[in-house]
Scaffold this active site. Structure first.
Site, short mmCIF file in Angstrom:
data_model
loop_
_atom_site.label_atom_id
_atom_site.label_comp_id
_atom_site.label_asym_id
_atom_site.label_seq_id
_atom_site.Cartn_x
_atom_site.Cartn_y
_atom_site.Cartn_z
CG ASN A 9 -1.75 1.23 1.36
OD1 ASN A 9 -1.78 2.06 0.46
ND2 ASN A 9 -2.44 1.38 2.47
CD1 TRP A 10 3.75 1.27 -2.75
CD2 TRP A 10 3.40 2.14 -4.78
NE1 TRP A 10 4.46 0.53 -3.67
CE2 TRP A 10 4.27 1.03 -4.91
CE3 TRP A 10 3.02 2.84 -5.93
CZ2 TRP A 10 4.77 0.64 -6.14
CZ3 TRP A 10 3.52 2.44 -7.16
CH2 TRP A 10 4.39 1.35 -7.28
CE LYS A 11 -0.19 3.15 4.81
NZ LYS A 11 -0.07 3.21 6.26
CG HIS A 96 -5.91 1.74 5.04
ND1 HIS A 96 -5.39 2.75 5.83
CD2 HIS A 96 -4.95 0.79 4.95
CE1 HIS A 96 -4.15 2.42 6.18
NE2 HIS A 96 -3.86 1.24 5.65
CD GLU A 98 -2.91 5.39 6.72
OE1 GLU A 98 -2.84 5.40 5.48
OE2 GLU A 98 -2.08 4.79 7.44
CD GLU A 166 -3.34 -2.57 7.21
OE1 GLU A 166 -2.17 -2.75 6.85
OE2 GLU A 166 -4.00 -1.57 6.88
N GLY A 172 2.41 2.19 10.94
CA GLY A 172 3.36 3.29 10.84
C GLY A 172 4.05 3.62 12.16
CB SER A 210 5.11 -1.82 12.16
OG SER A 210 4.69 -0.49 12.44
N GLY A 231 2.94 -0.92 4.27
CA GLY A 231 3.01 0.47 3.86
C GLY A 231 4.46 0.90 3.65
N GLY A 232 5.05 1.51 4.68
CA GLY A 232 6.39 2.09 4.59
C GLY A 232 7.44 1.20 3.93
P1 13P Z 1 2.99 0.41 7.68
O1 13P Z 1 3.52 -0.85 7.06
O2 13P Z 1 3.71 1.65 7.19
O3 13P Z 1 2.87 0.29 9.15
O4 13P Z 1 1.49 0.59 7.13
C1 13P Z 1 0.61 -0.47 7.22
C2 13P Z 1 -0.59 -0.17 6.41
O5 13P Z 1 -1.39 0.67 6.77
C3 13P Z 1 -0.77 -0.90 5.15
O6 13P Z 1 -2.04 -0.69 4.65
#
Ligand code: 13P
Length: 249
Positions: A9-11, A96, A98, A166, A172, A210, A231-232
């Site tokens: 997930n590149w956000k 999600h 967010e 999640e 994050g 994470s 994500g990250g």
């Molecule tokens: P991180 O891997 O940056 O914690 O993000 C997780 C996420 O929200 C994937 O959708």
């Protein structure tokens, strides 16, 4: 070897030229190992670039990070299921953390989005998870069940859905759930899905929060995890290529 999904997930990162460069570097690491699927969730502006860049790679798919529930119309700034599909999406994230916590998306809205995704022939990847306060209050399963019920409880037919567990406190933060904690929630989700006439087997249940090169092997050694949503640690193509090749005991 068991099949595993690695979802990126590149956000709000990686525009179209960067996506082209990313995929070039990612595929330079060689073919994706057998029995591993890779799903990319780029921002909407990069969806078509990613869909074109992965063409011909079996087991690699693109998805939207979010869709709106209406199919078309005067909804400035929104992306519908059919528009995401046109851009090359096979899947879409829904609900999600967010979307829920930054943009105020409700359980009811996630339900409408699941219906819209299925109507557009996109596989929904429903994201669920509790906040730290909810976990500490012992409400994890109540929250997750409520999120499942709202999004999937009243859909028609047997929908093919994936779930991403999640925990909000793990996203994050550098603080991942332990494999045991994740497995406990995954088992409960699997029980809920099995008992629910609106969902179809097989289920894919991913863990997110994470996940990185250091903890992926330990998390994925837990058989309850069908893969990870990252994500990250998915933003660097070489690191992601390595993560997708994680050796799992
Ligand atoms: P991180 O891997 O940056 O914690 O993000 C997780 C996420 O929200 C994937 O959708």
């Amino acid at each position: 070897m068991r099949s595993l999904i690695f979802a990126a997930n590149w956000k709000m990162h990686v525009g179209p030229p960067e996506a082209r460069e990313y995929l070039r570097a990612f595929f330079a690491a060689g073919e994706i190992p057998h029995e591993r699927g890779v799903w990319f969730f780029p921002p909407a502006v990069s969806l078509e670039t990613v869909a074109q860049g992965i063409a011909g790679h079996r087991n690699v798919h693109a998805g939207a990070q979010d869709i709106y529930w209406e199919a078309k119309g005067a909804f400035t700034g929104a992306t519908s299921g059919p528009l995401a599909k046109q851009a090359g999406a096979r899947l879409t994230l829904i609900g999600h953390s967010e979307r829920r916590h930054v943009f105020g998306e409700t359980d009811e809205q996630t339900g409408k989005k699941v219906t819209a995704a299925l109507a557009a022939d996109l596989q929904p990847v429903l994201c669920v998870g509790e906040t730290l306060a909810q976990r500490e209050a012992g409400d994890t399963m109540t929250v997750v069940t409520r999120q499942l019920e709202a999004a999937l409880g009243e859909r028609d037919g047997r929908a093919r859905v994936a779930i991403a567990y999640e925990p909000v406190w793990a996203i994050g933060t550098g603080r991942n759930a332990t494999p045991q904690d994740a497995a406990e929630v995954h088992r409960a989700i699997r029980r809920w899905l099995k008992g629910h006439p609106t969902t179809a087997t097989p289920f894919v249940i991913l863990y997110g929060g994470s996940v990185n090169l250091k903890n992926a092997a330990e998390l994925l050694a837990e058989p309850e995890l069908d893969g990870v949503l990252v994500g990250g640690a998915s933003l660097d193509p070489r690191g992601w290529a390595q993560l997708v090749r994680t050796a799992v005991a």
